[in-house]
Design a protein around this motif. Structure first.
Motif, PDB file in Angstrom:
ATOM      1  N   SER A 141      14.392  42.877 -11.465  1.00  0.00           N
ATOM      2  CA  SER A 141      13.552  42.444 -12.592  1.00  0.00           C
ATOM      3  C   SER A 141      13.981  41.075 -13.092  1.00  0.00           C
ATOM      4  CB  SER A 141      13.660  43.420 -13.769  1.00  0.00           C
ATOM      5  OG  SER A 141      13.534  44.713 -13.318  1.00  0.00           O
ATOM      6  N   SER A 142      15.280  40.800 -13.046  1.00  0.00           N
ATOM      7  CA  SER A 142      15.746  39.472 -13.497  1.00  0.00           C
ATOM      8  C   SER A 142      15.215  38.394 -12.551  1.00  0.00           C
ATOM      9  CB  SER A 142      17.274  39.425 -13.567  1.00  0.00           C
ATOM     10  OG  SER A 142      17.833  39.285 -12.275  1.00  0.00           O
ATOM     11  N   GLY A 143      15.098  38.739 -11.261  1.00  0.00           N
ATOM     12  CA  GLY A 143      14.536  37.793 -10.294  1.00  0.00           C
ATOM     13  C   GLY A 143      13.081  37.496 -10.615  1.00  0.00           C
ATOM     14  N   ALA A 144      12.349  38.551 -11.010  1.00  0.00           N
ATOM     15  CA  ALA A 144      10.929  38.375 -11.355  1.00  0.00           C
ATOM     16  C   ALA A 144      10.798  37.520 -12.621  1.00  0.00           C
ATOM     17  CB  ALA A 144      10.276  39.731 -11.552  1.00  0.00           C
ATOM     18  N   ARG A 145      11.671  37.777 -13.587  1.00  0.00           N
ATOM     19  CA  ARG A 145      11.635  36.993 -14.840  1.00  0.00           C
ATOM     20  C   ARG A 145      11.930  35.512 -14.564  1.00  0.00           C
ATOM     21  NH1 ARG A 145      15.926  34.637 -16.162  1.00  0.00           N
ATOM     22  NH2 ARG A 145      17.206  36.490 -15.897  1.00  0.00           N
ATOM     23  N   ALA A 146      12.961  35.265 -13.760  1.00  0.00           N
ATOM     24  CA  ALA A 146      13.340  33.876 -13.475  1.00  0.00           C
ATOM     25  C   ALA A 146      12.258  33.177 -12.647  1.00  0.00           C
ATOM     26  CB  ALA A 146      14.672  33.851 -12.735  1.00  0.00           C
ATOM     27  N   ALA A 147      11.619  33.918 -11.736  1.00  0.00           N
ATOM     28  CA  ALA A 147      10.554  33.307 -10.919  1.00  0.00           C
ATOM     29  C   ALA A 147       9.426  32.850 -11.825  1.00  0.00           C
ATOM     30  CB  ALA A 147      10.041  34.308  -9.893  1.00  0.00           C
ATOM     31  N   SER A 148       9.121  33.651 -12.844  1.00  0.00           N
ATOM     32  CA  SER A 148       8.038  33.273 -13.740  1.00  0.00           C
ATOM     33  C   SER A 148       8.432  32.056 -14.609  1.00  0.00           C
ATOM     34  CB  SER A 148       7.653  34.513 -14.551  1.00  0.00           C
ATOM     35  OG  SER A 148       7.389  34.202 -15.851  1.00  0.00           O
ATOM     36  N   GLU A 149       9.684  32.020 -15.080  1.00  0.00           N
ATOM     37  CA  GLU A 149      10.145  30.843 -15.840  1.00  0.00           C
ATOM     38  C   GLU A 149      10.092  29.587 -14.966  1.00  0.00           C
ATOM     39  OE1 GLU A 149      13.544  33.273 -18.432  1.00  0.00           O
ATOM     40  OE2 GLU A 149      14.143  31.929 -16.813  1.00  0.00           O
ATOM     41  N   LEU A 150      10.569  29.740 -13.747  1.00  0.00           N
ATOM     42  CA  LEU A 150      10.651  28.599 -12.844  1.00  0.00           C
ATOM     43  C   LEU A 150       9.256  28.093 -12.480  1.00  0.00           C
ATOM     44  CD1 LEU A 150      13.318  28.494 -10.071  1.00  0.00           C
ATOM     45  CD2 LEU A 150      11.222  27.206  -9.899  1.00  0.00           C
ATOM     46  N   SER A 151       8.384  29.042 -12.234  1.00  0.00           N
ATOM     47  CA  SER A 151       7.020  28.700 -11.885  1.00  0.00           C
ATOM     48  C   SER A 151       6.342  27.904 -13.008  1.00  0.00           C
ATOM     49  CB  SER A 151       6.271  30.008 -11.671  1.00  0.00           C
ATOM     50  OG  SER A 151       5.377  29.872 -10.678  1.00  0.00           O
ATOM     51  N   GLY A 152       6.671  28.300 -14.254  1.00  0.00           N
ATOM     52  CA  GLY A 152       6.103  27.596 -15.414  1.00  0.00           C
ATOM     53  C   GLY A 152       6.565  26.149 -15.486  1.00  0.00           C
ATOM     54  N   ALA A 153       7.783  25.873 -14.986  1.00  0.00           N
ATOM     55  CA  ALA A 153       8.333  24.514 -15.078  1.00  0.00           C
ATOM     56  C   ALA A 153       8.010  23.677 -13.844  1.00  0.00           C
ATOM     57  CB  ALA A 153       9.850  24.598 -15.247  1.00  0.00           C
ATOM     58  N   ALA A 154       7.722  24.335 -12.716  1.00  0.00           N
ATOM     59  CA  ALA A 154       7.608  23.606 -11.442  1.00  0.00           C
ATOM     60  C   ALA A 154       6.294  22.839 -11.318  1.00  0.00           C
ATOM     61  CB  ALA A 154       7.741  24.599 -10.292  1.00  0.00           C
ATOM     62  N   GLN A 155       6.354  21.730 -10.568  1.00  0.00           N
ATOM     63  CA  GLN A 155       5.158  20.959 -10.207  1.00  0.00           C
ATOM     64  C   GLN A 155       4.714  21.423  -8.825  1.00  0.00           C
ATOM     65  OE1 GLN A 155       4.343  18.092 -12.234  1.00  0.00           O
ATOM     66  NE2 GLN A 155       5.972  18.817 -13.594  1.00  0.00           N
ATOM     67  N   LYS A 156       3.451  21.154  -8.519  1.00  0.00           N
ATOM     68  CA  LYS A 156       2.937  21.512  -7.188  1.00  0.00           C
ATOM     69  C   LYS A 156       3.784  20.795  -6.113  1.00  0.00           C
ATOM     70  CE  LYS A 156      -1.611  22.473  -5.377  1.00  0.00           C
ATOM     71  NZ  LYS A 156      -1.694  22.174  -4.042  1.00  0.00           N
ATOM     72  N   GLY A 157       4.155  21.527  -5.073  1.00  0.00           N
ATOM     73  CA  GLY A 157       4.889  20.910  -3.968  1.00  0.00           C
ATOM     74  C   GLY A 157       6.395  20.824  -4.182  1.00  0.00           C
ATOM     75  N   ASP A 158       6.884  21.307  -5.323  1.00  0.00           N
ATOM     76  CA  ASP A 158       8.331  21.270  -5.581  1.00  0.00           C
ATOM     77  C   ASP A 158       9.096  22.074  -4.540  1.00  0.00           C
ATOM     78  OD1 ASP A 158       8.301  19.706  -7.790  1.00  0.00           O
ATOM     79  OD2 ASP A 158       8.883  21.282  -9.221  1.00  0.00           O
ATOM     80  N   ARG A 159      10.291  21.587  -4.211  1.00  0.00           N
ATOM     81  CA  ARG A 159      11.179  22.338  -3.315  1.00  0.00           C
ATOM     82  C   ARG A 159      12.165  23.118  -4.188  1.00  0.00           C
ATOM     83  NH1 ARG A 159      14.857  21.144   1.782  1.00  0.00           N
ATOM     84  NH2 ARG A 159      13.957  22.907   2.893  1.00  0.00           N
ATOM     85  N   ILE A 160      12.248  24.412  -3.939  1.00  0.00           N
ATOM     86  CA  ILE A 160      13.074  25.273  -4.785  1.00  0.00           C
ATOM     87  C   ILE A 160      14.132  25.964  -3.939  1.00  0.00           C
ATOM     88  CG2 ILE A 160      13.048  27.363  -6.231  1.00  0.00           C
ATOM     89  CD1 ILE A 160      10.083  26.509  -6.910  1.00  0.00           C
TER      90      ILE A 160
END
Ligand code: FAD
Length: 495
Positions: A141-160
């Motif tokens: 669940s922490s992975g899902a939470r962090a993915a959503s936070e990260l997705s909110g900050a990321a630009q299209k095409g970002d390398r993660i």
């Protein structure tokens, strides 16, 4: 040794040491992680170990004929065909089993630890979960939470970059990849799964789980249905047996009652104390009644030892205010290979194995990862899922240093220890069909056992130690660990 002679706070180091002295190996066949036993290899007896020690001290280090010892070895419990063990305590990529709340720290530290930095660095992993810390579901669940936070900050095409391929990293990578991000997973070990560690061996009738493998049918309902979809077998385990030096009992209600009363007392105090202090200062430890021929102290001891196999922490370290909140009631075992859960989530995602991250430099324009291979990797954003123990050890250098609140959280949370040993037999030496066995009043570090014969029909026993006991177990050689396991199982021989 009588049950009365063992008190809750007794230091068991002497006991473990005595066991180590008792068992001296003459022949063993050890290959890789698996130890198999085809010949009788132990020389046992109070005198034998000591005399060998003296011999070692007085002789030149040249090949010596194996001393003959009389009387000949006597174990009530037969030697297993093979053994597998964990060593999470000293594993450089976990440094313990799972996080816990120490005296004086609070769940707020978990929140502090998961705060993103500059929209570039993100955190996940069981230690960042407030609801279900120390569990697979909490990590996922922490992975899902962090993915959503990260997705909110990321630009299209970002390398993660996702650092760590355990339950948290795999779930985050799966979701980020589904959202169309360019994801690379970087994993220090040569396998995925992290603290889910499934070993398959031709000589074993079922997958061996050296890390997580117990689930709670209510709390872990989502996880259990995912395992069912993946065709991973789980089994309920029912029936428990308490057995010890003096007598047997079917249920330990004394320990839970004493702990509940100590925690209620602690809740009324002006500052947090350890569970040990709460038990002592509230009088709950002293007031624990004897039951079924066992002393209250021994029953309390047994309950605390079994709690330590769940949360990894000894009662002397655990916060009485927060340390025992939301503990799972494990009632199912994963018997069909837990590792498939993580491997499945990472299908199709670029994963770089055997690649430890040793440094992370970050700014508001990007992240540079220094790898143990000497290479570096530039990414737009990074998600860190390495265990708390790895962060505490300082195995990853941050430039700049992590914010003060992150460092305080890392230093304040505790990292527990759980160790496990799997023993495979050709035929059972026990006669009980109880699936969970606990020792009372014997002082053995491997105090909790699972009888897989009762669960899957296979002649496999799994022993667990938690907290300080796990730390002691982790220091034993394979041979001393086996001696310790066989000693612990003695009360169950013929039961
Ligand atoms: C013995 C034991 C028994 C347990 N029993 C249960 C149980 O029965 N039920 C339950 O729900 N939970 C249990 N747990 C807890 C559960 O296993 C964990 O909470 C969960 O698996 C943690 O997942 P994670 O992704 O947070 O961390 P991990 O699984 O540890 O993943 C982190 C990953 O980061 C990697 N890594 C570390 N350092 C670096 C680095 N420098 N560079 C790159 N990668 C790195 C690690 O190798 C690892 O793969 C148990 C744990 C242990 C140890």
């Amino acid at each position: 040794m009588t049950g009365d002679s063992i008190s809750r706070n007794r230091d068991r180091t002497e006991h473990a040491h005595a066991l180590a002295l008792r068992a001296t190996v003459e022949v063993s066949e050890y290959s890789g992680a698996e130890m198999s036993f085809s010949r009788r290899s132990f020389l046992v007896g109070a005198g034998s170990g000591l005399s060998l020690l003296v011999l070692t001290a007085c002789t030149e280090p040249e090949p010596m004929p194996t001393p003959t010892v009389s009387p000949s070895p006597t174990f009530t419990v037969p030697r297993p065909k093979s053994m597998q063990r964990s060593n999470w305590t000293s594993d450089p990529y976990s440094r313990g089993s799972h996080s816990f709340i120490t005296v004086g720290s609070t769940p707020q530290f978990r929140e502090d630890l998961r705060q993103p930095i500059m929209g570039r660095i993100f955190f996940a992993g069981e230690a960042t979960s407030s609801d279900l810390p120390g569990s697979v579901l909490g990590a996922q669940s922490s992975g899902a939470r962090a993915a959503s936070e990260l997705s909110g900050a990321a630009q299209k095409g970002d390398r993660i970059a996702v650092i760590g391929a355990g339950a948290a990293g795999a779930e985050a990578a799966r979701l980020l990849s589904l959202q169309g991000h360019d994801v690379i997973v970087i994993e220090a070990r040569n396998r995925v799964g992290g603290r889910i560690d499934t070993r398959e061996s031709k000589s074993w009738p079922l997958p061996i789980e050296l890390g997580a493998w117990r689930l709670d049918k209510t709390t872990d309902a989502v996880l259990l249905s995912r395992l069912a979809e993946l065709g991973i077998e789980t089994n309920p385990f029912t029936g428990s047996l308490l057995q010890g030096a003096k007598a047997t009992a079917t249920e330990n209600t004394v320990g839970p009652t004493a702990v509940a009363s100590a925690l209620a007392w602690a809740g009324e105090q002006i500052k947090d104390v350890s569970v040990t202090n709460a038990l002592d200062d509230s009088g709950a430890a002293k007031g624990a009644p004897d039951s079924n021929g066992l002393t209250g102290a021994d029953l309390l001891d047994q309950y605390l030892a079994s709690l330590a196999t769940v949360n990894g922490a000894s009662d002397s370290k655990l916060s009485a205010w927060y340390g025992l909140d939301g503990l799972p009631q494990y009632d199912r075992l994963v018997t069909g290979g837990f590792g498939t859960l993580v491997a499945d989530a990472l299908k199709g995602i670029t994963t770089s194995l055997s690649t430890a991250v040793v440094g992370i430099a970050y700014s508001d324009s990007g992240v540079s990862l220094q790898l143990g291979t000497g290479e570096s990797l530039k990414v737009d954003r990074a998600l860190i899922t390495v265990p708390l123990g790895v962060l505490q050890k300082g195995s990853i250098r941050f430039d700049p240093l992590l914010p003060f609140s992150h460092r305080t959280a890392i230093a304040s949370l505790g990292m527990g220890s759980v160790e496990t040993v799997w023993l495979r037999y050709d035929k059972p030496f026990w006669s009980t069909d109880a699936a969970a066995w606990s020792l009372v009043g014997t002082g053995d570090d491997l105090s909790t056992w699972f009888n897989l014969q009762a669960v899957t029909g296979e002649n496999v026993l799994v022993g667990l130690a938690g907290g300080d006991a796990a730390r002691r177990v982790s220091k034993l050689s394979d041979d001393d660990l086996l001696a310790s396991a066989l000693h612990a199982l003695e009360p169950f021989a013929g039961s």
